[in-house]
Design a protein around this motif. Sequence first.
Motif, short mmCIF file in Angstrom:
data_model
loop_
_atom_site.label_atom_id
_atom_site.label_comp_id
_atom_site.label_asym_id
_atom_site.label_seq_id
_atom_site.Cartn_x
_atom_site.Cartn_y
_atom_site.Cartn_z
N VAL A 231 42.57 30.81 45.31
CA VAL A 231 43.13 32.11 45.70
C VAL A 231 44.41 32.39 44.92
O VAL A 231 44.59 33.49 44.39
CB VAL A 231 43.37 32.18 47.23
CG1 VAL A 231 44.13 33.44 47.61
CG2 VAL A 231 42.04 32.10 47.98
N GLY B 190 39.71 41.72 50.26
CA GLY B 190 38.95 40.51 50.57
C GLY B 190 37.70 40.31 49.74
O GLY B 190 37.50 39.23 49.17
N TYR C 173 39.68 34.07 54.36
CA TYR C 173 40.62 34.73 55.26
C TYR C 173 41.61 33.78 55.92
O TYR C 173 42.79 34.14 56.06
CB TYR C 173 39.88 35.62 56.26
CG TYR C 173 39.36 36.86 55.56
CD1 TYR C 173 40.22 37.88 55.20
CD2 TYR C 173 38.02 36.97 55.21
CE1 TYR C 173 39.76 39.01 54.52
CE2 TYR C 173 37.55 38.08 54.53
CZ TYR C 173 38.43 39.10 54.19
OH TYR C 173 37.97 40.21 53.51
N LEU D 101 44.25 33.33 53.26
CA LEU D 101 45.10 34.51 53.16
C LEU D 101 46.10 34.55 54.32
O LEU D 101 47.27 34.90 54.14
CB LEU D 101 44.26 35.79 53.14
CG LEU D 101 43.37 35.97 51.90
CD1 LEU D 101 42.49 37.20 52.07
CD2 LEU D 101 44.19 36.06 50.63
N SER E 12 50.12 34.44 53.93
CA SER E 12 50.94 35.51 54.53
C SER E 12 52.00 34.91 55.45
O SER E 12 53.16 35.32 55.41
CB SER E 12 50.06 36.47 55.34
OG SER E 12 49.24 37.21 54.50
N LEU F 18 52.49 36.10 50.54
CA LEU F 18 51.52 37.18 50.40
C LEU F 18 51.92 38.35 51.28
O LEU F 18 52.31 38.16 52.43
CB LEU F 18 50.15 36.66 50.83
CG LEU F 18 48.90 37.36 50.38
CD1 LEU F 18 48.77 37.31 48.87
CD2 LEU F 18 47.69 36.71 51.01
N ALA G 222 50.41 42.00 52.88
CA ALA G 222 49.12 42.62 53.20
C ALA G 222 49.37 44.01 53.78
O ALA G 222 50.20 44.17 54.68
CB ALA G 222 48.36 41.76 54.19
N TYR H 186 45.90 42.78 49.49
CA TYR H 186 46.79 41.62 49.43
C TYR H 186 47.40 41.55 48.03
O TYR H 186 46.74 41.83 47.05
CB TYR H 186 46.01 40.33 49.69
CG TYR H 186 45.31 40.32 51.01
CD1 TYR H 186 45.95 39.86 52.15
CD2 TYR H 186 43.99 40.78 51.13
CE1 TYR H 186 45.30 39.85 53.38
CE2 TYR H 186 43.35 40.78 52.35
CZ TYR H 186 44.00 40.31 53.48
OH TYR H 186 43.36 40.32 54.69
#
Length: 110
Positions: A10, A24, A39, A42, A46, A51, A53, A71
């Motif tokens: 990622v 996504g 997910y 992510l 975050s 990150l 979003a 993102y």
Amino acid sequence: MRITIPVAKVLSALLAEPDAQRYGLDLMRMTGLPSGTLYPVLHRLSGAGWLAADWEAIDPVAAGRPARRYYRLTAVGVTQARQALADLRAAIPGGRPAWGGTEPTGAPAW
């Protein structure tokens, strides 16, 4: 943050164009990861502040699809991601990453 192969994939995908916003499905295509793996990664990124979003500002009825959540790496995330991937690469015998992706500079990997 623990850098697993999915996290490295990622981060590599996001570092390919650090200023680009990715959703996504786009990231699933770039990394080859299923949604059940992507997910949570992510969410972890975050939570670590790496990150940002944001929801797409569209009318789902007019667009004919649901709004996407985009993102992108934060400034801290870019720095930390590059360092984490460089550290991981340095720890690998021969220096060849198993995750593919990009160099810590954002250039394509081997």
